[in-house]
Design a protein around this motif. Structure first.
Motif, PDB file in Angstrom:
ATOM      1  N   ARG A 147       0.822  -1.202   0.000  1.00 35.23           N
ATOM      2  CA  ARG A 147       0.000   0.000   0.000  1.00 35.23           C
ATOM      3  C   ARG A 147       0.863   1.261   0.000  1.00 35.23           C
ATOM      4  O   ARG A 147       0.506   2.278  -0.621  1.00 35.23           O
ATOM      5  N   ALA A 148       2.007   1.185   0.653  1.00 30.88           N
ATOM      6  CA  ALA A 148       2.907   2.342   0.698  1.00 30.88           C
ATOM      7  C   ALA A 148       3.483   2.655  -0.678  1.00 30.88           C
ATOM      8  O   ALA A 148       3.469   3.817  -1.125  1.00 30.88           O
ATOM      9  N   VAL A 149       3.988   1.649  -1.394  1.00 22.89           N
ATOM     10  CA  VAL A 149       4.571   1.917  -2.724  1.00 22.89           C
ATOM     11  C   VAL A 149       3.479   2.320  -3.708  1.00 22.89           C
ATOM     12  O   VAL A 149       3.714   3.136  -4.609  1.00 22.89           O
ATOM     13  N   LEU A 150       2.291   1.772  -3.517  1.00 18.69           N
ATOM     14  CA  LEU A 150       1.171   2.137  -4.387  1.00 18.69           C
ATOM     15  C   LEU A 150       0.796   3.599  -4.161  1.00 18.69           C
ATOM     16  O   LEU A 150       0.579   4.349  -5.122  1.00 18.69           O
ATOM     17  N   GLN A 151       0.753   3.984  -2.902  1.00 17.38           N
ATOM     18  CA  GLN A 151       0.419   5.364  -2.552  1.00 17.38           C
ATOM     19  C   GLN A 151       1.461   6.337  -3.083  1.00 17.38           C
ATOM     20  O   GLN A 151       1.133   7.426  -3.556  1.00 17.38           O
ATOM     21  N   ASN A 152       2.715   5.934  -3.045  1.00 13.46           N
ATOM     22  CA  ASN A 152       3.812   6.789  -3.516  1.00 13.46           C
ATOM     23  C   ASN A 152       4.051   6.663  -5.023  1.00 13.46           C
ATOM     24  O   ASN A 152       4.910   7.372  -5.571  1.00 13.46           O
ATOM     25  N   ASN A 153       3.339   5.722  -5.654  1.00 10.73           N
ATOM     26  CA  ASN A 153       3.513   5.454  -7.091  1.00 10.73           C
ATOM     27  C   ASN A 153       4.977   5.162  -7.425  1.00 10.73           C
ATOM     28  O   ASN A 153       5.520   5.635  -8.427  1.00 10.73           O
ATOM     29  N   GLU A 154       5.588   4.364  -6.571  1.00 10.53           N
ATOM     30  CA  GLU A 154       7.005   4.037  -6.759  1.00 10.53           C
ATOM     31  C   GLU A 154       7.170   3.041  -7.902  1.00 10.53           C
ATOM     32  O   GLU A 154       6.554   1.979  -7.929  1.00 10.53           O
ATOM     33  N   LYS A 155       8.049   3.365  -8.828  1.00  2.00           N
ATOM     34  CA  LYS A 155       8.342   2.485  -9.954  1.00  2.00           C
ATOM     35  C   LYS A 155       9.786   2.016  -9.819  1.00  2.00           C
ATOM     36  O   LYS A 155      10.719   2.736 -10.207  1.00  2.00           O
ATOM     37  N   SER A 156       9.987   0.847  -9.232  1.00  6.08           N
ATOM     38  CA  SER A 156      11.340   0.358  -8.967  1.00  6.08           C
ATOM     39  C   SER A 156      11.364  -1.153  -8.996  1.00  6.08           C
ATOM     40  O   SER A 156      10.327  -1.820  -8.938  1.00  6.08           O
ATOM     41  N   GLU A 157      12.581  -1.702  -9.096  1.00  5.74           N
ATOM     42  CA  GLU A 157      12.744  -3.149  -9.081  1.00  5.74           C
ATOM     43  C   GLU A 157      12.287  -3.743  -7.748  1.00  5.74           C
ATOM     44  O   GLU A 157      11.725  -4.833  -7.705  1.00  5.74           O
ATOM     45  N   TRP A 161      -1.928  -7.120  -9.374  1.00  7.84           N
ATOM     46  CA  TRP A 161      -1.606  -7.473 -10.762  1.00  7.84           C
ATOM     47  C   TRP A 161      -1.563  -6.226 -11.653  1.00  7.84           C
ATOM     48  O   TRP A 161      -0.686  -6.092 -12.516  1.00  7.84           O
ATOM     49  N   GLN A 162      -2.520  -5.317 -11.450  1.00 10.96           N
ATOM     50  CA  GLN A 162      -2.530  -4.104 -12.275  1.00 10.96           C
ATOM     51  C   GLN A 162      -1.292  -3.259 -12.027  1.00 10.96           C
ATOM     52  O   GLN A 162      -0.662  -2.754 -12.966  1.00 10.96           O
ATOM     53  N   TYR A 163      -0.896  -3.141 -10.769  1.00 15.61           N
ATOM     54  CA  TYR A 163       0.302  -2.351 -10.460  1.00 15.61           C
ATOM     55  C   TYR A 163       1.548  -3.046 -11.000  1.00 15.61           C
ATOM     56  O   TYR A 163       2.483  -2.381 -11.468  1.00 15.61           O
ATOM     57  N   ARG A 164       1.545  -4.368 -10.957  1.00 16.42           N
ATOM     58  CA  ARG A 164       2.691  -5.103 -11.526  1.00 16.42           C
ATOM     59  C   ARG A 164       2.809  -4.814 -13.017  1.00 16.42           C
ATOM     60  O   ARG A 164       3.918  -4.626 -13.537  1.00 16.42           O
ATOM     61  N   ARG A 165       1.683  -4.739 -13.723  1.00 17.66           N
ATOM     62  CA  ARG A 165       1.742  -4.410 -15.158  1.00 17.66           C
ATOM     63  C   ARG A 165       2.260  -2.987 -15.373  1.00 17.66           C
ATOM     64  O   ARG A 165       3.030  -2.734 -16.302  1.00 17.66           O
ATOM     65  N   ASP A 166       1.835  -2.075 -14.517  1.00 20.41           N
ATOM     66  CA  ASP A 166       2.353  -0.703 -14.609  1.00 20.41           C
ATOM     67  C   ASP A 166       3.875  -0.686 -14.423  1.00 20.41           C
ATOM     68  O   ASP A 166       4.597   0.038 -15.122  1.00 20.41           O
ATOM     69  N   LEU A 167       4.359  -1.490 -13.482  1.00 23.40           N
ATOM     70  CA  LEU A 167       5.795  -1.563 -13.215  1.00 23.40           C
ATOM     71  C   LEU A 167       6.549  -2.179 -14.390  1.00 23.40           C
ATOM     72  O   LEU A 167       7.632  -1.710 -14.768  1.00 23.40           O
ATOM     73  N   LEU A 168       5.989  -3.234 -14.963  1.00 19.57           N
ATOM     74  CA  LEU A 168       6.640  -3.886 -16.105  1.00 19.57           C
ATOM     75  C   LEU A 168       6.855  -2.893 -17.242  1.00 19.57           C
ATOM     76  O   LEU A 168       7.922  -2.866 -17.878  1.00 19.57           O
ATOM     77  N   LYS A 169       5.844  -2.086 -17.505  1.00 20.09           N
ATOM     78  CA  LYS A 169       5.959  -1.087 -18.568  1.00 20.09           C
ATOM     79  C   LYS A 169       6.982  -0.014 -18.217  1.00 20.09           C
ATOM     80  O   LYS A 169       7.835   0.357 -19.027  1.00 20.09           O
ATOM     81  N   LEU A 205       9.470  -0.087 -16.156  1.00 21.91           N
ATOM     82  CA  LEU A 205      10.849  -0.553 -15.995  1.00 21.91           C
ATOM     83  C   LEU A 205      11.402  -1.206 -17.254  1.00 21.91           C
ATOM     84  O   LEU A 205      12.588  -1.532 -17.318  1.00 21.91           O
ATOM     85  N   GLY A 206      10.535  -1.435 -18.245  1.00 27.14           N
ATOM     86  CA  GLY A 206      11.002  -2.108 -19.459  1.00 27.14           C
ATOM     87  C   GLY A 206      11.463  -3.523 -19.197  1.00 27.14           C
ATOM     88  O   GLY A 206      12.426  -4.011 -19.793  1.00 27.14           O
ATOM     89  N   THR A 207      10.765  -4.208 -18.309  1.00 24.64           N
ATOM     90  CA  THR A 207      11.145  -5.560 -17.896  1.00 24.64           C
ATOM     91  C   THR A 207      10.998  -6.558 -19.050  1.00 24.64           C
ATOM     92  O   THR A 207      10.115  -6.413 -19.905  1.00 24.64           O
ATOM     93  N   ASP A 208      11.845  -7.557 -19.070  1.00 23.73           N
ATOM     94  CA  ASP A 208      11.772  -8.615 -20.077  1.00 23.73           C
ATOM     95  C   ASP A 208      10.457  -9.379 -19.922  1.00 23.73           C
ATOM     96  O   ASP A 208      10.244 -10.071 -18.929  1.00 23.73           O
ATOM     97  N   LEU A 209       9.583  -9.237 -20.887  1.00 27.01           N
ATOM     98  CA  LEU A 209       8.261  -9.854 -20.795  1.00 27.01           C
ATOM     99  C   LEU A 209       8.314 -11.363 -20.979  1.00 27.01           C
ATOM    100  O   LEU A 209       7.399 -12.077 -20.554  1.00 27.01           O
ATOM    101  N   ARG A 210       9.356 -11.880 -21.607  1.00 26.84           N
ATOM    102  CA  ARG A 210       9.488 -13.337 -21.748  1.00 26.84           C
ATOM    103  C   ARG A 210       9.669 -13.982 -20.376  1.00 26.84           C
ATOM    104  O   ARG A 210       9.088 -15.031 -20.099  1.00 26.84           O
ATOM    105  N   SER A 211      10.472 -13.354 -19.550  1.00 31.22           N
ATOM    106  CA  SER A 211      10.655 -13.899 -18.197  1.00 31.22           C
ATOM    107  C   SER A 211       9.371 -13.770 -17.397  1.00 31.22           C
ATOM    108  O   SER A 211       9.064 -14.612 -16.550  1.00 31.22           O
TER     109      SER A 211
END
Length: 332
Positions: A52-62, A82-90, A92-98
């Motif tokens: 909830r803290a990172v969501l509130q702060n909109n933190e985008k980090s590994e 799950w929705q926030y995880r998708r936001d993070l993937l975008k 951070l440019g995470t490898d979507l294959r992994s």
């Protein structure tokens, strides 16, 4: 994957991790008037307070991405995670294959979870690569042939990317393994309806296929329903297809009293009445007799329905007799 993670020997609470010292956890706000307090484990409370803290702060980090994985492990059905995880993937440019590999593991542990299947679908859309989806859903359906979410995902992938080529073989194998698998019959209809089409040749082929399966197990509701669905696309209808009507009458003649057979013959009678094409076998009088047989012996659990249908056909029978009298009077 559950809320029972306190036994993890190597687990370190987020509140005890130096790299998270800069974050103030946000406790759950359940309002002032609690009716029932949900007893979460200490690990669950710790993870979700920090989420909830990172969501509130909109933190985008590994580290936030890793946190969502812990949150998913504790509650894989949480939409917000799950929705926030998708936001993070975008972000951070995470490898979507992994990420595909990761979500496959989650699916294997939680195969009837809508959120994880939706996450998978979004990833495939982003990658525009469905090459693993038939195998993935096939494995899931091997474990549970009636897994609705796996079927839904499979149909989406097939329709979106045109993966119809081997689907009829897949479906036929499932029906061969379990002829009562209603989900497999539904998938067969999906393939014909969306790909092969309802040409007269395909309609007759599907009729012959279904009749062979009914011969094998006559009391199979799935096959009878499929047959009715196929005949919707036959310009001759239920009552006009001689192959089907002869098949049904032959079963009846040989003492088969499956409630699905009797109900099907009633439908044939009903259609013949509406078309004004009744004959010695398919008429209101026959329909009344079959409704009575179903209501009193072969399908008692739905006796009220069959009594209702019986009244309907009694009225039709009376109209048939009145029309017959009118014709006779005109002849005189």
């Amino acid at each position: 994957m559950s809320d029972s993670g306190d036994s993890d020997v190597a687990w370190t609470y987020y509140k005890d991790r130096p790299e998270w010292n800069d974050v103030t956890p946000v406790p759950e706000d359940e309002g002032p008037n609690l009716v029932v307090v949900i007893a979460h484990s200490e690990k669950f409370v710790d993870v979700y307070d920090y989420f909830r803290a990172v969501l509130q702060n909109n933190e985008k980090s590994e580290r936030a991405l890793h946190l969502t994985k812990d949150a998913v492990e504790l509650n894989p059905a949480n939409y917000t995670v799950w929705q926030y995880r998708r936001d993070l993937l975008k972000a951070l440019g995470t490898d979507l294959r992994s990420e595909l590999d990761y979500v496959e593991l989650v699916i294997k542990n939680s195969p009837k979870n809508y959120q994880v299947w939706h996450h998978r679908r979004v990833l495939v859309e982003w990658l525009q690569d469905p090459t693993q989806e038939l195998e993935l859903t096939g494995d899931a359906l091997m474990q549970d042939p009636k897994n609705y979410h796996a079927w839904q995902h499979r149909q989406w992938a097939i329709k979106t990317f045109g993966l119809y080529e081997k689907e009829m073989d897949f479906v036929d194998n499932l029906i061969t393994d379990d002829v009562r698998n209603n989900s497999a019959w539904n998938q067969r209809y999906f393939v014909v309806n969306n790909h092969l089409g309802w040409s007269d040749l395909n309609v007759q082929r599907e009729i012959c296929y279904t009749l062979e399966k009914i011969k094998f197990i006559k009391n199979n509701e799935s096959a009878w329903n499929y047959l009715k669905g196929v005949l919707i696309h036959d310009k001759r209808g239920l009552s006009g297809n001689a192959v089907v009507t002869s098949f049904c009458e032959e079963l009846y003649k040989n003492k088969c009293r499956s409630p699905y057979l009797l109900a099907f013959i009633i439908d044939i009678c009903d259609e013949a009445i509406k078309k004004g094409e009744t004959n010695c076998l398919h008429n209101a009088h026959r329909a009344v007799e079959l409704c009575q047989a179903l209501g009193t012996k072969y399908d008692k659990i739905r006796s009220k329905y069959w009594n209702y249908m019986c009244e309907k056909f009694n009225k039709a029978q009376q109209e048939e007799e009145n029309n017959k009298d009118k014709v006779e009077n005109m002849d005189e």
